[in-house]
Design an enzyme around this catalytic site. Structure first.
Site, PDB file in Angstrom:
ATOM      1  N   GLY A 207     115.855 -23.212 -48.675  1.00  0.00           N
ATOM      2  CA  GLY A 207     116.344 -22.494 -50.228  1.00  0.00           C
ATOM      3  C   GLY A 207     116.331 -23.954 -51.171  1.00  0.00           C
ATOM      4  O   GLY A 207     115.592 -25.047 -50.839  1.00  0.00           O
ATOM      5  N   ILE A 208     117.053 -23.850 -51.959  1.00  0.00           N
ATOM      6  CA  ILE A 208     117.194 -24.802 -53.048  1.00  0.00           C
ATOM      7  C   ILE A 208     118.633 -25.508 -53.193  1.00  0.00           C
ATOM      8  O   ILE A 208     119.550 -24.867 -52.747  1.00  0.00           O
ATOM      9  CB  ILE A 208     116.873 -24.002 -54.406  1.00  0.00           C
ATOM     10  CG1 ILE A 208     116.666 -25.062 -55.377  1.00  0.00           C
ATOM     11  CG2 ILE A 208     117.941 -23.262 -54.992  1.00  0.00           C
ATOM     12  CD1 ILE A 208     115.965 -24.594 -56.817  1.00  0.00           C
ATOM     13  N   GLY A 209     118.502 -26.700 -53.272  1.00  0.00           N
ATOM     14  CA  GLY A 209     119.851 -27.767 -53.436  1.00  0.00           C
ATOM     15  C   GLY A 209     119.847 -28.487 -52.470  1.00  0.00           C
ATOM     16  O   GLY A 209     118.961 -28.611 -51.437  1.00  0.00           O
ATOM     17  N   ALA A 210     121.120 -29.172 -52.273  1.00  0.00           N
ATOM     18  CA  ALA A 210     121.118 -30.258 -51.352  1.00  0.00           C
ATOM     19  C   ALA A 210     121.433 -29.948 -49.961  1.00  0.00           C
ATOM     20  O   ALA A 210     120.971 -30.705 -49.182  1.00  0.00           O
ATOM     21  CB  ALA A 210     122.542 -30.951 -51.786  1.00  0.00           C
ATOM     22  N   GLU A 230     109.256 -20.064 -49.805  1.00  0.00           N
ATOM     23  CA  GLU A 230     108.875 -19.857 -51.161  1.00  0.00           C
ATOM     24  C   GLU A 230     108.471 -21.095 -52.082  1.00  0.00           C
ATOM     25  O   GLU A 230     107.716 -21.423 -52.873  1.00  0.00           O
ATOM     26  CB  GLU A 230     109.637 -18.922 -52.195  1.00  0.00           C
ATOM     27  CG  GLU A 230     111.153 -19.580 -52.618  1.00  0.00           C
ATOM     28  CD  GLU A 230     112.053 -18.687 -52.986  1.00  0.00           C
ATOM     29  OE1 GLU A 230     112.135 -17.453 -52.533  1.00  0.00           O
ATOM     30  OE2 GLU A 230     112.746 -18.910 -53.665  1.00  0.00           O
ATOM     31  N   GLY A 328     114.638 -16.142 -54.088  1.00  0.00           N
ATOM     32  CA  GLY A 328     114.088 -15.398 -52.606  1.00  0.00           C
ATOM     33  C   GLY A 328     115.441 -15.405 -51.617  1.00  0.00           C
ATOM     34  O   GLY A 328     115.068 -14.951 -50.498  1.00  0.00           O
TER      35      GLY A 328
HETATM   36  N1  COA Z   1     133.715 -22.296 -58.078  1.00  0.00           N
HETATM   37  C1  COA Z   1     133.431 -23.345 -59.077  1.00  0.00           C
HETATM   38  N2  COA Z   1     132.542 -24.555 -59.084  1.00  0.00           N
HETATM   39  C2  COA Z   1     131.685 -24.133 -58.240  1.00  0.00           C
HETATM   40  C3  COA Z   1     131.753 -23.451 -57.216  1.00  0.00           C
HETATM   41  C4  COA Z   1     132.626 -22.440 -57.199  1.00  0.00           C
HETATM   42  N3  COA Z   1     132.991 -21.683 -56.157  1.00  0.00           N
HETATM   43  N4  COA Z   1     130.783 -23.662 -56.323  1.00  0.00           N
HETATM   44  C5  COA Z   1     129.976 -24.454 -56.793  1.00  0.00           C
HETATM   45  N5  COA Z   1     130.553 -24.984 -58.000  1.00  0.00           N
HETATM   46  C6  COA Z   1     130.056 -26.017 -58.876  1.00  0.00           C
HETATM   47  C7  COA Z   1     129.713 -27.342 -57.779  1.00  0.00           C
HETATM   48  O1  COA Z   1     131.032 -28.167 -57.770  1.00  0.00           O
HETATM   49  C8  COA Z   1     128.653 -28.201 -58.659  1.00  0.00           C
HETATM   50  O2  COA Z   1     129.150 -28.964 -59.860  1.00  0.00           O
HETATM   51  P1  COA Z   1     129.544 -30.316 -59.843  1.00  0.00           P
HETATM   52  O3  COA Z   1     128.109 -30.873 -59.513  1.00  0.00           O
HETATM   53  O4  COA Z   1     129.989 -30.625 -61.156  1.00  0.00           O
HETATM   54  O5  COA Z   1     130.469 -30.685 -58.781  1.00  0.00           O
HETATM   55  C9  COA Z   1     127.858 -26.881 -59.179  1.00  0.00           C
HETATM   56  O6  COA Z   1     128.624 -25.755 -59.183  1.00  0.00           O
HETATM   57  C10 COA Z   1     126.626 -26.586 -58.414  1.00  0.00           C
HETATM   58  O7  COA Z   1     127.153 -26.452 -57.029  1.00  0.00           O
HETATM   59  P2  COA Z   1     126.308 -26.759 -55.900  1.00  0.00           P
HETATM   60  O8  COA Z   1     126.464 -26.198 -54.738  1.00  0.00           O
HETATM   61  O9  COA Z   1     126.241 -28.342 -55.580  1.00  0.00           O
HETATM   62  O10 COA Z   1     124.661 -26.483 -56.124  1.00  0.00           O
HETATM   63  P3  COA Z   1     123.219 -26.688 -55.408  1.00  0.00           P
HETATM   64  O11 COA Z   1     122.437 -27.350 -56.529  1.00  0.00           O
HETATM   65  O12 COA Z   1     123.653 -27.120 -53.924  1.00  0.00           O
HETATM   66  O13 COA Z   1     122.609 -24.753 -55.372  1.00  0.00           O
HETATM   67  C11 COA Z   1     122.934 -22.705 -55.176  1.00  0.00           C
HETATM   68  C12 COA Z   1     123.624 -24.162 -54.736  1.00  0.00           C
HETATM   69  C13 COA Z   1     123.762 -21.731 -54.684  1.00  0.00           C
HETATM   70  C14 COA Z   1     123.303 -22.467 -56.873  1.00  0.00           C
HETATM   71  C15 COA Z   1     121.559 -22.875 -55.424  1.00  0.00           C
HETATM   72  O14 COA Z   1     121.091 -22.736 -53.813  1.00  0.00           O
HETATM   73  C16 COA Z   1     120.768 -21.379 -55.696  1.00  0.00           C
HETATM   74  O15 COA Z   1     120.531 -21.452 -56.902  1.00  0.00           O
HETATM   75  N6  COA Z   1     120.899 -20.257 -54.885  1.00  0.00           N
HETATM   76  C17 COA Z   1     120.401 -19.140 -55.283  1.00  0.00           C
HETATM   77  C18 COA Z   1     119.058 -18.655 -55.034  1.00  0.00           C
HETATM   78  C19 COA Z   1     118.303 -18.858 -53.629  1.00  0.00           C
HETATM   79  O16 COA Z   1     119.137 -19.091 -52.746  1.00  0.00           O
HETATM   80  N7  COA Z   1     117.230 -18.817 -53.659  1.00  0.00           N
HETATM   81  C20 COA Z   1     116.733 -19.276 -52.265  1.00  0.00           C
HETATM   82  C21 COA Z   1     115.341 -19.796 -52.196  1.00  0.00           C
HETATM   83  S1  COA Z   1     114.979 -21.113 -53.767  1.00  0.00           S
END
Ligand code: COA
Length: 428
Positions: A207-210, A230, A328
């Site tokens: 998926g997406i993200g770190a 995807e 996805g």
């Molecule tokens: N409460 C408050 N803030 C939160 C939080 C929570 N429970 N969880 C995360 N955050 C904050 C983080 O601290 C971060 O902020 P910062 O950069 O200021 O510290 C921000 O929100 C983003 O969180 P992070 O977990 O670092 O995001 P990411 O870039 O790793 O992406 C998702 C994680 C979940 C957003 C991303 O995977 C996503 O959009 N998933 C849904 C769709 C998906 O999974 N698709 C699959 C194929 S693409």
């Protein structure tokens, strides 16, 4: 196909139209700029897309009343507009988006602004680095306007007949690049735990993200991995170059990387260009649960924002604050669950906001949207370990998730779980 200047092409957009904008690294910026230049003459134009890379001038506060974005996935450049109420969000499974564009469905399109290669000898254009929903938009929109760009990589797996395109605008422009998510010690630890769940010969979706990037970085010792996903980014390239990803044991499309789009640096755009080892296909194929499940040993790794002690996974919102999208995640979690030897994984750091918040919560925050339900969830991984919730009771789940929560919250989670009746006591 009529060849026009970008200004003359975009003069075809009328007030009240619904306009699809090709997304990701295929965002056709010259066409978008020409659309925005027409703002004074237009009102109530709905601009529909997934995430786009590069600037998003149609989302500026001054565009209110002229354009209103409908986000099928909230990208970073759309987040503020959505959160300020100047743009809308439609929660939808990625696999379902193409069908929304058909005449008579929820989002029939007036105009599609797409970005393609020049036609090949057979008269077909490639949608380049982003096939996903763009193929359906090109098929179903009343009027298709294409930026025809010799710098767009020609990718395998799909074709847009040039006669689907009504107006072409010939502009060669480099694709927007996007930086890889930076890794963290927590993400690296999660990568190690996830890598331990992946067998040689498995087929991967990341998926997406770190976190997904950190998982890729931990797979250097594996053999014969395949890819059915995807999206993919630069993180995959070292595994392909070192021979870890061969696709040799894939049951479906052996030897071929299957994806719907790619984003990242010029290196990844060069990699997919005219590469028969990579096929980019529409999301109603890549994300179809039955197609995903037809892969053997399908491993789906998706990130999340938080999870409650019963296993409800929040991924598109932080409380009522809309953050990203469903994408996805559910398609792949369900597909992997049905794949022979499949491993559906939700991977998340145990904390957020610099360690000040536990992502493992007794209850999900009010207003949050559940993306992966507690019926769908299987493996959950944090930097403290991996647990499989599938087939486990609420009492067992609460105990397992507390074990992989950050140590500083385990006692308070245990207390809250007790009060909620999750540890075997009476429900409140
Ligand atoms: N409460 C408050 N803030 C939160 C939080 C929570 N429970 N969880 C995360 N955050 C904050 C983080 O601290 C971060 O902020 P910062 O950069 O200021 O510290 C921000 O929100 C983003 O969180 P992070 O977990 O670092 O995001 P990411 O870039 O790793 O992406 C998702 C994680 C979940 C957003 C991303 O995977 C996503 O959009 N998933 C849904 C769709 C998906 O999974 N698709 C699959 C194929 S693409």
């Amino acid at each position: 196909m009529q060849v026009l200047s970008r200004e003359d092409a975009l003069a075809h957009v009328r007030s009240g139209d619904r306009v699809y904008l090709h997304g990701g690294a295929a965002t056709p910026h010259p066409l978008l700029d020409a659309l925005v230049a027409r703002a004074p003459a237009l009102h109530d134009v709905e601009v529909v897309h997934m995430h786009t890379d590069g600037p998003a001038p149609h989302l500026a506060p001054a565009m209110e009343g002229h354009f209103r974005h409908n986000a099928l996935f909230i990208g970073p450049n759309a987040r503020q507009a959505v959160q300020e109420g100047r743009a809308d969000y439609t929660p939808v499974f990625l696999s379902d988006i193409p069908a929304l564009f058909a005449p008579g469905a929820a989002l029939p399109l007036d105009i599609a602004l797409i970005h393609v290669t020049p036609p090949d000898a057979d008269g077909n254009c490639s949608l380049g680095v982003s096939v996903d929903c763009a193929l359906a938009a090109a098929k179903d929109a009343r009027l298709v306007i294409a930026q025809v760009n010799r710098l767009m990589p020609r990718t395998h797996g799909h074709a847009v007949p040039a006669d689907w395109i009504d107006i072409s605008v010939e502009i060669d422009s480099p694709l927007p690049e996007s930086p890889a998510s930076e890794t963290t010690p927590e993400a690296d630890a999660i990568g190690g735990h996830v890598a331990a769940l992946i067998e040689d010969g498995a087929t991967l979706q990341m998926g997406i993200g770190a976190v997904p990037n950190a998982v890729l970085a931990a797979l250097g010792g594996h053999r014969d991995l395949g890819v059915h996903t995807e999206m993919f980014t630069d993180g995959l390239l070292p595994l392909v170059k070192s021979g870890v990803v061969t696709g040799a044991r894939k049951r479906l499309h052996p030897g071929v990387i299957i994806s719907a789009f790619t984003v990242g640096s010029q290196a990844i755009f060069d990699f997919v260009n005219d590469n028969p080892g990579v096929e980019l296909r529409p999301v109603d194929y890549t994300n179809n649960v039955d197609v995903i499940a037809a892969n053997n040993n399908m491993v789906a790794v998706n990130a999340a924002l938080s999870i409650d002690l019963t296993g409800q996974v929040v991924s598109d919102s932080i409380g009522p604050r809309l953050y990203s999208g469903i994408g996805g995640q559910v398609d792949f979690i369900r597909g992997a669950a049905r794949s022979e030897g499949g491993v559906p994984i939700i991977a998340l750091p145990s904390t957020a906001r610099g360690g000040s918040i536990s992502r493992i919560c007794a209850e999900i925050a009010a207003g949050s949207g559940v993306v992966t339900t507690r019926g769908d969830v299987h493996w959950v991984v944090t930097e403290y370990g991996a647990r499989n919730l599938h087939g486990r009771t609420i009492r067992e789940r609460a105990g397992m998730l507390i074990e992989i929560a950050h140590p500083k919250w385990r006692a308070s989670l245990e207390e809250a779980a007790g009060q909620l009746g999750y540890l075997g006591g009476r429900c409140p």
